[in-house]
Design a protein around this motif. Sequence first.
Motif, mmCIF file in Angstrom:
data_model
loop_
_atom_site.group_PDB
_atom_site.id
_atom_site.type_symbol
_atom_site.label_atom_id
_atom_site.label_comp_id
_atom_site.label_asym_id
_atom_site.label_seq_id
_atom_site.Cartn_x
_atom_site.Cartn_y
_atom_site.Cartn_z
ATOM 1 N N ASP A 408 27.567 -6.732 3.038
ATOM 2 C CA ASP A 408 28.739 -6.431 3.867
ATOM 3 C C ASP A 408 29.472 -7.744 4.186
ATOM 4 N N ASP A 409 30.813 -7.672 4.234
ATOM 5 C CA ASP A 409 31.633 -8.879 4.440
ATOM 6 C C ASP A 409 31.170 -9.706 5.645
ATOM 7 N N GLU A 410 30.761 -9.018 6.741
ATOM 8 C CA GLU A 410 30.419 -9.740 7.979
ATOM 9 C C GLU A 410 29.188 -10.634 7.823
ATOM 10 N N HIS A 411 28.299 -10.285 6.837
ATOM 11 C CA HIS A 411 27.060 -11.070 6.691
ATOM 12 C C HIS A 411 27.167 -12.135 5.596
ATOM 13 N N SER A 412 28.310 -12.203 4.890
ATOM 14 C CA SER A 412 28.379 -13.089 3.727
ATOM 15 C C SER A 412 28.214 -14.567 4.113
ATOM 16 N N GLY A 413 28.764 -14.964 5.274
ATOM 17 C CA GLY A 413 28.646 -16.368 5.712
ATOM 18 C C GLY A 413 27.201 -16.776 5.908
ATOM 19 N N SER A 432 33.849 -6.462 -3.646
ATOM 20 C CA SER A 432 33.420 -5.395 -4.566
ATOM 21 C C SER A 432 33.814 -4.020 -4.031
ATOM 22 N N GLY A 433 34.721 -3.965 -3.048
ATOM 23 C CA GLY A 433 35.216 -2.677 -2.539
ATOM 24 C C GLY A 433 34.326 -2.124 -1.439
ATOM 25 N N GLY A 434 34.907 -1.287 -0.582
ATOM 26 C CA GLY A 434 34.126 -0.644 0.491
ATOM 27 C C GLY A 434 33.636 -1.627 1.527
ATOM 28 N N GLY A 435 34.380 -2.731 1.751
ATOM 29 C CA GLY A 435 33.967 -3.701 2.773
ATOM 30 C C GLY A 435 32.793 -4.558 2.365
ATOM 31 N N LYS A 436 32.517 -4.615 1.044
ATOM 32 C CA LYS A 436 31.382 -5.410 0.566
ATOM 33 C C LYS A 436 31.861 -6.580 -0.288
ATOM 34 N N THR A 437 31.038 -7.609 -0.357
ATOM 35 C CA THR A 437 31.335 -8.789 -1.175
ATOM 36 C C THR A 437 30.189 -8.991 -2.164
#
Length: 607
Positions: A408-413, A432-437
């Motif tokens: 999920d985008d929020e955990h990528s950092g 990668s869509g759906g709020g994911k990286t």
Amino acid sequence: MNLRNVAIIAHVDHGKTTLVDQLFRQSGTFRDNQRVEERAMDSNDLEKERGITILAKPTSVEWEGTRINIVDTPGHADFGGEVERILSMVDGVILLVDSSEGAMPQTKFVTGKALKLGLRPIVVVNKVDRPDERIQEVLDEVFDLFVSLDATDEQLDFPVLYASGRNGYANEDPSLREGTLRPLFQKIVDHVPPPALEVDAPFTFLVTLLDRDNFLGRILTGRVQSGTVKVNQPIHALDMDGKIVETGRASKIMTFQGLDRVPTDEAKAGDIISLAGLTVATVSNTIADTSVSEAIQAQPIDPPTLSMRFAVNDSPMAGREGSKVTSRMIRDRLEREAESNVAIKVTESEDKDSFEVAGRGELQLGVLIETMRREGFELGISRPRVLFREDEDGKKTEPYETVVIDVDDEHSGTVVDKMNQRKGEMTDMRPSGGGKTRITFSAPSRGLIGYHGEFLSDTRGTGIMNRLFEKYGPHKGNIEGRKNGVLISNGNGEAQSYALGPLEERGILFVGHGEALYEGMIIGENAKTDDLEVNPMKAKQLTNFRASGGKDDAVRLTPPKKMTLEQAIAYIDDDEMVEVTPKKIRLRKRFLDPHERKKASRAKAAA
């Protein structure tokens, strides 16, 4: 009868085994009233529990007068040794990709091997009914993958089908959401060539899988490369250099039909068969007519990258929970495993009490330990260590892995930060869509040992990590390991709630009230960086003095943290071991005596 031999390649969870279920049903392999379990090809207990394919297995279906031999291959890179050999048995491959996840690392690994052998894949985009499907992008990814793997123009002109394995349909039109698997059967018959082998030449057969049977003994599986073999025909086994390993007779020949092995009197070139009658022949040996003296060249297998020490269990509880505890029993079992699994290498230590077992990854060795545990073995397992090599200039090199993380985008950092600490280099990052990286790293295998549990905590259990061996590269220097110390029991006895209550403030406990403990056993994780010896067996003094408050407070304990086998192996440090028995998984220090531990740590510091 017409014959086609085909392997199905896919990443973990892309629906390969479910698709094979539907191929069985729609080809009439099962009776209408026959009760068949889901994922019928995952016959092993561990495969059923984990929902992954571990062993490559051949099967066969008949469709309109054509016999199609299908090989179901594992989707996890740790079991890649199985797949590399299998590809020599087939004339075509079906590459199955998820309509949302697309081409993943394991797909790349096996597809590269298949393309090198000149096989022309059929691409099946599976799970087209997913709400987050991105069919066209996935197809572009597959095409780019083929180009990066140096596919020929003929291989790049691949046919495509859009399917849903669970619902049992495949179509050439991506918008259709109904139908049967008839287009897939037709495509296999039209696109995969029949085996172009000599039927009139002397019999030869390359062993690609090895199995054991209590009644028939050693069962060798592979494809007949030339000629015909009949029951009781004299045969001999040749090693890779053409030396005779043993001679004997083909006492039983079996072909595959659905989920069963069916005895047959003879097999011709192109047939995938199992053969019994030899006692020494093993994987990559050539079984042939006695007039043949030249061996078939076997596929080279990628070397192991990780090793663990399997030792005799020497804890105070040894022999209480398992029936197989001696080094002789452990040696025999490991030698049997190394014989049938070419990706595993076993070497005995000088003291004869432990064995160095090298394999492809933590999961592969974890599955071996779990299998042995269920067979009644007791073992002491060390922390995994990577196998270093030297390059041409004499410099130290270590294995690197390609790590693909969907998060999920929020955990990528957080993930990028943790991978940097473990000396991983980011090579790609895209939404990668759906709020994911999707983030791709090149990281040393050493830094990834023990990271998976931490990764799941950091991503609140939503992250997906896929790893694949990439190359041997320059040594990255020191990588920081586990930051926390452990709580160690200072005596033998039973854990008491009265003692465990105050210890909860010190960290996280791994044991609960009433559990048997011994000196040197790890009972929890310390909140600080150093190890701490504690007494978890102290009971309340039962005197007739009243407590000052008028009543005693009952001790309420937090449930202890119980680790799975893989978590325990990933958690331990270099001076610790996992004690594995059929009933329990315990963590312990390698040296149980505190004086021995101090002596060992002083020796390490001096070195």
